[in-house]
Design a protein around this motif. Structure first.
Motif, PDB file in Angstrom:
ATOM      1  N   GLU A 110      22.305 102.769  71.428  1.00 44.13           N
ATOM      2  CA  GLU A 110      21.482 102.344  72.556  1.00 44.13           C
ATOM      3  C   GLU A 110      20.743 101.031  72.341  1.00 44.13           C
ATOM      4  O   GLU A 110      20.561 100.271  73.278  1.00 44.13           O
ATOM      5  CB  GLU A 110      20.475 103.436  72.928  1.00 44.13           C
TER       6      GLU A 110
ATOM      7  N   ALA B 178      20.776 103.140  77.435  1.00 47.31           N
ATOM      8  CA  ALA B 178      21.769 104.203  77.615  1.00 47.31           C
ATOM      9  C   ALA B 178      22.883 103.811  78.577  1.00 47.31           C
ATOM     10  O   ALA B 178      24.060 104.043  78.300  1.00 47.31           O
ATOM     11  CB  ALA B 178      21.076 105.482  78.098  1.00 47.31           C
ATOM     12  N   SER B 179      22.539 103.205  79.693  1.00 41.80           N
ATOM     13  CA  SER B 179      23.580 102.846  80.661  1.00 41.80           C
ATOM     14  C   SER B 179      24.503 101.767  80.102  1.00 41.80           C
ATOM     15  O   SER B 179      25.693 101.735  80.424  1.00 41.80           O
ATOM     16  CB  SER B 179      22.956 102.382  81.977  1.00 41.80           C
ATOM     17  N   GLU B 180      23.977 100.904  79.254  1.00 38.77           N
ATOM     18  CA  GLU B 180      24.806  99.870  78.635  1.00 38.77           C
ATOM     19  C   GLU B 180      25.749 100.460  77.586  1.00 38.77           C
ATOM     20  O   GLU B 180      26.845  99.939  77.385  1.00 38.77           O
ATOM     21  CB  GLU B 180      23.937  98.784  78.007  1.00 38.77           C
TER      22      GLU B 180
ATOM     23  N   THR C 234      27.245 103.289  77.914  1.00 39.70           N
ATOM     24  CA  THR C 234      28.358 103.768  78.736  1.00 39.70           C
ATOM     25  C   THR C 234      29.250 102.616  79.164  1.00 39.70           C
ATOM     26  O   THR C 234      30.478 102.706  79.083  1.00 39.70           O
ATOM     27  CB  THR C 234      27.821 104.527  79.964  1.00 39.70           C
ATOM     28  N   TYR C 235      28.654 101.521  79.599  1.00 38.18           N
ATOM     29  CA  TYR C 235      29.427 100.360  80.049  1.00 38.18           C
ATOM     30  C   TYR C 235      30.282  99.792  78.915  1.00 38.18           C
ATOM     31  O   TYR C 235      31.484  99.569  79.080  1.00 38.18           O
ATOM     32  CB  TYR C 235      28.474  99.292  80.594  1.00 38.18           C
TER      33      TYR C 235
ATOM     34  N   TYR D 245      23.988 108.414  71.947  1.00 40.11           N
ATOM     35  CA  TYR D 245      22.898 108.365  72.917  1.00 40.11           C
ATOM     36  C   TYR D 245      21.661 109.053  72.367  1.00 40.11           C
ATOM     37  O   TYR D 245      21.759 109.996  71.587  1.00 40.11           O
ATOM     38  CB  TYR D 245      23.295 109.094  74.207  1.00 40.11           C
TER      39      TYR D 245
ATOM     40  N   ALA E 238      17.450 109.657  80.180  1.00 39.68           N
ATOM     41  CA  ALA E 238      18.378 108.533  80.412  1.00 39.68           C
ATOM     42  C   ALA E 238      19.636 108.676  79.550  1.00 39.68           C
ATOM     43  O   ALA E 238      20.754 108.434  80.014  1.00 39.68           O
ATOM     44  CB  ALA E 238      17.685 107.206  80.130  1.00 39.68           C
TER      45      ALA E 238
ATOM     46  N   THR F  10      21.850 111.577  80.924  1.00 42.48           N
ATOM     47  CA  THR F  10      22.518 111.187  82.161  1.00 42.48           C
ATOM     48  C   THR F  10      23.674 110.236  81.888  1.00 42.48           C
ATOM     49  O   THR F  10      24.778 110.401  82.416  1.00 42.48           O
ATOM     50  CB  THR F  10      21.512 110.522  83.133  1.00 42.48           C
ATOM     51  N   ALA F  11      23.436 109.237  81.036  1.00 45.81           N
ATOM     52  CA  ALA F  11      24.487 108.267  80.708  1.00 45.81           C
ATOM     53  C   ALA F  11      25.630 108.937  79.961  1.00 45.81           C
ATOM     54  O   ALA F  11      26.797 108.624  80.198  1.00 45.81           O
ATOM     55  CB  ALA F  11      23.897 107.130  79.882  1.00 45.81           C
ATOM     56  N   LYS F  12      25.313 109.863  79.057  1.00 44.58           N
ATOM     57  CA  LYS F  12      26.359 110.586  78.318  1.00 44.58           C
ATOM     58  C   LYS F  12      27.228 111.372  79.255  1.00 44.58           C
ATOM     59  O   LYS F  12      28.459 111.336  79.159  1.00 44.58           O
ATOM     60  CB  LYS F  12      25.732 111.522  77.290  1.00 44.58           C
TER      61      LYS F  12
ATOM     62  N   LYS G 135      27.785 110.812  82.355  1.00 46.71           N
ATOM     63  CA  LYS G 135      28.592 109.866  83.142  1.00 46.71           C
ATOM     64  C   LYS G 135      29.780 109.366  82.317  1.00 46.71           C
ATOM     65  O   LYS G 135      30.884 109.227  82.842  1.00 46.71           O
ATOM     66  CB  LYS G 135      27.719 108.694  83.572  1.00 46.71           C
TER      67      LYS G 135
END
Length: 79
Positions: free
Chosen positions: A9, A44-46, A48-49, A65, A70, A73-75, A77
Motif C-alpha cells: 500500500e 489500497a486502491s492503487e 489494486t490498479y 493490503y 479501505a 474493499t480494495a482486496k 475488488k
C-alpha cells in the motif's frame, strides 16, 4: 516490473518489509528472494490498479493490503 512482484500500500510498508527482509538475510534466515520486486503504491486502491496491470502483463503478482476498511474493499475488488 519483474516476473515476480509484491505490491504494497505505501512507502512505509515497503521500508518495513525491506528492513525485515534484510535483517532476516543478515541473520541467515529466509528473506524475500532477490527476483521479487517490491513495489509501493499510493494506497489500497492503487495496489489494486497496479496489481491488475501486472496481471494483465502475465506477471506473477501478490497484492498486500492493510486490514482496514479501505484495504478490505480494495482486496475484494481485486479478487
Amino acid at each position: 516490473m519483474a516476473e515476480q512482484n509484491l505490491v504494497v500500500e505505501g512507502v512505509d510498508d515497503y521500508w518495513i518489509l525491506t528492513a525485515l527482509s534484510d535483517l532476516f538475510l543478515r541473520s541467515g534466515k529466509s528473506a524475500l528472494p532477490p527476483e521479487v520486486l517490491l513495489t509501493p503504491s499510493g494506497g489500497a486502491s492503487e495496489v489494486t490498479y497496479i496489481a491488475t496491470f501486472m496481471v494483465g502483463q502475465d506477471l506473477e503478482v501478490l497484492a498486500l493490503y492493510d486490514t482496514d476498511a479501505a484495504g478490505n474493499t480494495a482486496k475484494d475488488k481485486f479478487v
